[in-house]
Design an enzyme around this catalytic site. Structure first.
Site, PDB file in Angstrom:
ATOM      1  CD  GLN A 125      -6.388   9.771   2.668  1.00 21.08           C
ATOM      2  OE1 GLN A 125      -6.840   9.346   3.090  1.00 21.08           O
ATOM      3  NE2 GLN A 125      -4.754  10.138   2.824  1.00 21.08           N
TER       4      GLN A 125
ATOM      5  CG  PHE B 224      -2.450  -0.525   1.247  1.00 12.78           C
ATOM      6  CD1 PHE B 224      -2.833  -1.252   0.157  1.00 12.78           C
ATOM      7  CD2 PHE B 224      -3.571   0.602   1.497  1.00 12.78           C
ATOM      8  CE1 PHE B 224      -4.232  -1.395  -0.369  1.00 12.78           C
ATOM      9  CE2 PHE B 224      -4.736   0.600   1.214  1.00 12.78           C
ATOM     10  CZ  PHE B 224      -5.089  -0.376   0.298  1.00 12.78           C
TER      11      PHE B 224
ATOM     12  NE  ARG C 247      -7.690   7.336   6.676  1.00 12.57           N
ATOM     13  CZ  ARG C 247      -7.881   6.603   5.889  1.00 12.57           C
ATOM     14  NH1 ARG C 247      -7.220   5.168   5.494  1.00 12.57           N
ATOM     15  NH2 ARG C 247      -8.824   6.633   4.476  1.00 12.57           N
TER      16      ARG C 247
ATOM     17  CD  GLU D 275      -2.886   3.935  -1.304  1.00 12.23           C
ATOM     18  OE1 GLU D 275      -3.069   4.353  -1.411  1.00 12.23           O
ATOM     19  OE2 GLU D 275      -2.138   2.898   0.016  1.00 12.23           O
TER      20      GLU D 275
ATOM     21  NE  ARG E   1      -4.930   6.324   0.526  1.00 13.77           N
ATOM     22  CZ  ARG E   1      -5.966   5.029   0.924  1.00 13.77           C
ATOM     23  NH1 ARG E   1      -6.774   6.552   2.010  1.00 13.77           N
ATOM     24  NH2 ARG E   1      -5.914   4.162   0.811  1.00 13.77           N
TER      25      ARG E   1
ATOM     26  CG  LEU F  81     -11.568   4.297  -2.755  1.00 12.17           C
ATOM     27  CD1 LEU F  81     -10.816   5.550  -2.865  1.00 12.17           C
ATOM     28  CD2 LEU F  81     -11.767   3.027  -1.833  1.00 12.17           C
TER      29      LEU F  81
ATOM     30  CG  HIS G  99      -8.715   7.703  -2.138  1.00  5.94           C
ATOM     31  ND1 HIS G  99      -7.877   6.979  -3.550  1.00  5.94           N
ATOM     32  CD2 HIS G  99      -8.217   6.486  -1.844  1.00  5.94           C
ATOM     33  CE1 HIS G  99      -7.648   5.506  -3.307  1.00  5.94           C
ATOM     34  NE2 HIS G  99      -7.167   5.135  -1.977  1.00  5.94           N
TER      35      HIS G  99
ATOM     36  CG  HIS H 207     -11.042   8.354   0.894  1.00  9.79           C
ATOM     37  ND1 HIS H 207     -11.610   7.547   0.147  1.00  9.79           N
ATOM     38  CD2 HIS H 207      -9.676   7.479   1.211  1.00  9.79           C
ATOM     39  CE1 HIS H 207     -11.378   6.149   0.990  1.00  9.79           C
ATOM     40  NE2 HIS H 207     -10.354   6.677   2.035  1.00  9.79           N
TER      41      HIS H 207
HETATM   42  C1  LIG Z   1     -14.719   3.909  -0.302  1.00  6.20           C
HETATM   43  C2  LIG Z   1     -13.720   3.917   1.546  1.00  6.20           C
HETATM   44  C3  LIG Z   1     -12.768   2.620   1.814  1.00  6.20           C
HETATM   45  C4  LIG Z   1     -11.883   2.848   2.815  1.00  6.20           C
HETATM   46  N1  LIG Z   1     -11.173   1.712   3.007  1.00  6.20           N
HETATM   47  C5  LIG Z   1     -10.031   1.935   3.717  1.00  6.20           C
HETATM   48  C6  LIG Z   1      -9.706   0.754   3.675  1.00  6.20           C
HETATM   49  O1  LIG Z   1      -9.526  -0.135   2.504  1.00  6.20           O
HETATM   50  N2  LIG Z   1      -8.710   0.440   4.552  1.00  6.20           N
HETATM   51  C7  LIG Z   1      -8.331   1.334   6.379  1.00  6.20           C
HETATM   52  O2  LIG Z   1      -7.793   1.491   6.437  1.00  6.20           O
HETATM   53  N3  LIG Z   1      -9.934   2.274   5.976  1.00  6.20           N
HETATM   54  C8  LIG Z   1     -10.316   3.148   5.083  1.00  6.20           C
HETATM   55  N4  LIG Z   1     -11.575   3.835   4.692  1.00  6.20           N
HETATM   56  C9  LIG Z   1     -11.526   4.562   5.790  1.00  6.20           C
HETATM   57  C10 LIG Z   1     -12.410   3.395   6.944  1.00  6.20           C
HETATM   58  O3  LIG Z   1     -13.268   2.812   6.041  1.00  6.20           O
HETATM   59  C11 LIG Z   1     -13.310   4.895   8.091  1.00  6.20           C
HETATM   60  O4  LIG Z   1     -11.953   5.230   9.005  1.00  6.20           O
HETATM   61  C12 LIG Z   1     -13.776   3.784   9.211  1.00  6.20           C
HETATM   62  O5  LIG Z   1     -14.299   2.400   8.992  1.00  6.20           O
HETATM   63  C13 LIG Z   1     -14.637   4.185  10.190  1.00  6.20           C
HETATM   64  O6  LIG Z   1     -14.964   3.196  10.988  1.00  6.20           O
HETATM   65  P1  LIG Z   1     -16.282   4.202  12.458  1.00  6.20           P
HETATM   66  O7  LIG Z   1     -15.809   3.026  13.098  1.00  6.20           O
HETATM   67  O8  LIG Z   1     -15.451   5.236  12.894  1.00  6.20           O
HETATM   68  O9  LIG Z   1     -17.125   4.986  11.932  1.00  6.20           O
HETATM   69  P2  LIG Z   1     -18.346   4.464  10.902  1.00  6.20           P
HETATM   70  O10 LIG Z   1     -18.395   2.999  10.440  1.00  6.20           O
HETATM   71  O11 LIG Z   1     -18.465   5.367   9.838  1.00  6.20           O
HETATM   72  O12 LIG Z   1     -19.476   4.796  11.876  1.00  6.20           O
HETATM   73  C14 LIG Z   1     -20.625   5.224  12.259  1.00  6.20           C
HETATM   74  C15 LIG Z   1     -21.651   5.354  13.090  1.00  6.20           C
HETATM   75  O13 LIG Z   1     -22.216   5.660  13.830  1.00  6.20           O
HETATM   76  C16 LIG Z   1     -22.788   6.303  13.282  1.00  6.20           C
HETATM   77  N5  LIG Z   1     -23.690   7.819  13.595  1.00  6.20           N
HETATM   78  C17 LIG Z   1     -23.700   8.574  12.586  1.00  6.20           C
HETATM   79  N6  LIG Z   1     -23.905  10.180  13.029  1.00  6.20           N
HETATM   80  C18 LIG Z   1     -24.994   9.937  14.518  1.00  6.20           C
HETATM   81  C19 LIG Z   1     -26.303  10.498  15.110  1.00  6.20           C
HETATM   82  N7  LIG Z   1     -26.093  11.712  14.253  1.00  6.20           N
HETATM   83  N8  LIG Z   1     -26.995   9.202  15.708  1.00  6.20           N
HETATM   84  C20 LIG Z   1     -26.457   8.089  15.569  1.00  6.20           C
HETATM   85  N9  LIG Z   1     -25.290   7.423  14.845  1.00  6.20           N
HETATM   86  C21 LIG Z   1     -25.326   7.651  14.533  1.00  6.20           C
HETATM   87  C22 LIG Z   1     -23.672   5.780  11.884  1.00  6.20           C
HETATM   88  O14 LIG Z   1     -24.623   5.289  11.820  1.00  6.20           O
HETATM   89  C23 LIG Z   1     -22.247   4.342  12.096  1.00  6.20           C
HETATM   90  O15 LIG Z   1     -22.880   3.456  12.367  1.00  6.20           O
HETATM   91  C24 LIG Z   1     -12.492   3.892   3.738  1.00  6.20           C
HETATM   92  C25 LIG Z   1     -13.097   5.007   3.464  1.00  6.20           C
HETATM   93  C26 LIG Z   1     -14.148   5.055   2.532  1.00  6.20           C
HETATM   94  C27 LIG Z   1     -15.161   5.761   2.150  1.00  6.20           C
END
Ligand SMILES: Cc1cc2nc3c(=O)[nH]c(=O)nc-3n(C[C@H](O)[C@H](O)[C@H](O)COP(=O)(O)OP(=O)(O)OC[C@H]3O[C@@H](n4cnc5c(N)ncnc54)[C@H](O)[C@@H]3O)c2cc1C
Length: 570
Positions: free
Chosen positions: A232, A119, A381, A247, A278, A244, A234, A343
């Protein structure tokens, strides 16, 4: 109004929220509140993988947590806090093995070990993956574990505001989206795991739900935002839709070409080429487009054709499908059209200086995942480090709070008094939105997104940033008069979008203000008018507060001491 009582309320059912919930529910009464069903959380969209120095490949056999930490800190342009990065990288192998033992279906090498791919910005192939649907695999794994351990979920409940009593957290006020009623969750700890806020930009790889509601609620409760200028972009999002293209496609050997069929990454990263971090790849692509070597002045080519059909079908099946359905291009036969797009947010809710990882200045409030700024990514990142961060710090916070024990509860009458005051404020806001006669939220939101894209993008300058700030102020005034045309609160998505927009405005403004303040270029924050990094003045975190209706910036030291701060070359 309904009242629920728990020891801990976790807002968010993505990877970070679920992992913390699994830990805490071993002993305590825990509620997981989520605005969507857990498996619709945005973690499920992650494609490329999760980093850990397992050294499973021959080329990776000398990899170590320290090498991982070094790559992360260099990738961050030396703005990441070095102690927390070291902790994350040391935990990484344990976290991946834990996922494996929970049943996560990782891709495998012929030896049976977990497969790893190269990566960007990484010295060794250390990204573990499940095809190109890693987030989906990990989210379902944790969700299954949550069902197995009987966690208590409140799905389709929307966090509106934090309840603060006696200067400490006392719970949250939420909206039950189905019934349309306000629900107070009283608790002794609140953990925000509410994800990112990419949707403050119009063109983003993020889902519509990524609106920074936790960040907005914490900010209104007086908790600062940290390092918001670091956004970031992407390098490879599909032209037009900005979906997306992982990578991992370059990790598998994909090349970037301009209209002259030149592998232009030779210009900025002659050694790392397409696998530079990135920020560097995104800027190089953007320059090719600006200087007229992009196709239709809008995109470059990501070419996988030389990888062969078998490898693409096995390792990148989701990418192939996306490209066929959304660009009409089969990457087995033709290059894909790609362009940079928003991203990820390196910044987020600020942490307390010298506290536990994820502790905030508001007593009892903790933060994990993309909504937080634990400062493991600094100014940029590395791919594969975010999934890692969610699980490492989800587990860490769970264990840490169990060690600390439950704090003393405020008296019920004081809680009720504060709860009633907050409810009254929220009710009058919602009523006003019905009575107003201004624009619809979507109209204001689109203008905000366009402004952010145009003026706070890959390349920035003072003039554009000031334009963004003044447009955002004008839009904020319009937002005061925003109109929702029905007062039926059941499944009222006009209301939800308006509540989200309220949060997005604070974040967008803070992003523009912090970007205007930082007169240097570092990581993903590139100022045409200040193209160099300036460690003398700016090797600091920005902390943004609202003081009397104005945003104010303070700074916080970066934790250094493990690796020397150097120039970045790839
Ligand atoms: C397309 C894409 C691909 C990616 N690929 C990678 C990868 O391959 N490797 C990597 O390391 N990272 C990757 N990332 C980044 C990574 O996926 C995220 O940063 C990470 O999964 C975020 O996890 P989280 O638990 O913080 O939040 P999330 O999984 O976004 O969860 C947020 C939660 O908060 C809840 N929530 C939000 N607002 C409220 C509200 N007002 N009231 C109640 N609940 C709420 C939502 O319902 C959800 O359950 C990628 C990101 C994207 C966009």
């Amino acid at each position: 109004m309904r009242v629920e009582e728990f020891d801990v309320v976790i807002v968010g059912a993505g990877l970070s929220g679920l992992r913390a919930g699994l830990e805490l529910s071993k002993k305590w009464n825990v509620a997981i509140v989520s605005k969507v069903y857990p498996i619709r959380s945005h973690s499920g969209a992650a494609q490329g993988g999760i980093n850990a120095a397992l050294g499973n490949l021959e080329e990776g056999k000398d990899d170590t947590p320290k090498a991982h930490a070094f790559d992360t800190i260099k990738g961050s342009d030396y703005l990441a806090d070095q102690d927390v990065v070291m902790f994350m990288c040391e935990e990484a192998s344990k976290i991946v093995v834990e996922f494996e033992s929970m049943g996560a279906p990782f891709s495998r090498l012929d030896s049976g070990l977990i497969a790893q791919r190269p990566f960007g910005g990484a010295g060794f192939p250390r990204t573990c993956y499940a095809g190109d649907r890693t987030g989906h695999a990990l989210l379902h794994t944790l969700n299954e574990q949550s069902v197995r351990h009987g966690l208590t979920f409140f799905d389709e409940y929307f966090l509106i505001d934090l309840l603060v009593v006696d200067d400490k957290i006392a719970g949250i006020i939420s909206l039950d989206i189905r019934k349309g009623e306000l629900v107070s969750f009283r608790s002794l700890y609140v953990i925000l795991a509410s994800g990112g806020f990419g949707r403050i930009f119009k063109h983003s790889t993020n889902a519509i739900i990524n609106t920074g509601d936790g960040v907005g609620a914490a900010f209104r409760a007086g908790v600062p935002m940290q390092d918001l200028e670091f956004v970031q972009f992407h390098p490879t999002t599909l032209h037009g839709t900005n979906i997306l293209i992982t990578e991992g496609a370059r990790g598998e050997g994909g090349y970037l070409f301009n209209t002259e069929r030149e592998r232009f990454m030779t210009k900025t990263a002659p050694k790392a080429m397409e696998l530079a971090p990135r920020d560097i790849v995104a800027r190089t692509i953007q320059t090719e487009i600006i200087e007229g070597r992009g196709f239709e002045n809008a995109f470059v080519h990501l070419d996988l054709t030389h990888l062969g059909s078998e490898r693409i079908k096995e390792r990148l099946p989701g990418i192939r499908e996306i490209s066929i359905h959304f660009a009409g291009v089969d990457p087995i036969e033709e290059p894909m059209p790609v362009q940079p797009g928003q991203h990820y947010s390196m910044g987020g809710i600020g942490t307390k200086f010298g506290g536990d990882y994820g502790e905030t200045d508001l007593l009892g409030l903790y933060i994990i995942g993309e909504c937080s700024c634990l400062s493991v990514h600094g100014a940029n990142r590395l791919g594969g480090n975010s999934l890692l961060e969610t699980a490492v710090f989800g587990r860490y916070i769970g264990r840490r709070l169990l060690e600390k024990g439950l704090p003393k509860k405020s008296s019920t009458s004081v809680i009720e008094r504060e709860e009633n005051k907050l409810i009254e404020k929220i009710e009058s806001l919602l009523k006003r939105w019905n009575e107003n006669s201004g624009k619809k939220p979507i109209v204001i939101k689109n203008e905000m997104g366009e402004t952010m894209n145009k003026n706070v993008g890959v390349y920035r300058n003072q003039n554009d940033l000031e334009k963004a700030i003044s447009t955002l102020k004008k839009l904020q005034k319009e937002f005061k008069n925003v109109h929702i045309n029905t007062d039926d609160r059941r499944f009222n998505y006009g209301l939800i979008r308006t509540l989200e927009l309220r949060n997005m405005f604070d974040i967008a403004e803070a992003t523009a203000v912090a970007s205007a303040w930082r007169k240097e270029s570092r990581g993903a924050h590139y100022r045409i008018d200040y193209p160099n990094r300036n460690d003398n003045n700016y090797l600091v975190h920005t902390m943004i507060y609202r003081v009397k209706n104005k945003l104010e910036i303070k700074t916080k030291p970066v934790k250094l001491g493990i690796f020397e701060v150097k120039e970045r070359k790839y």
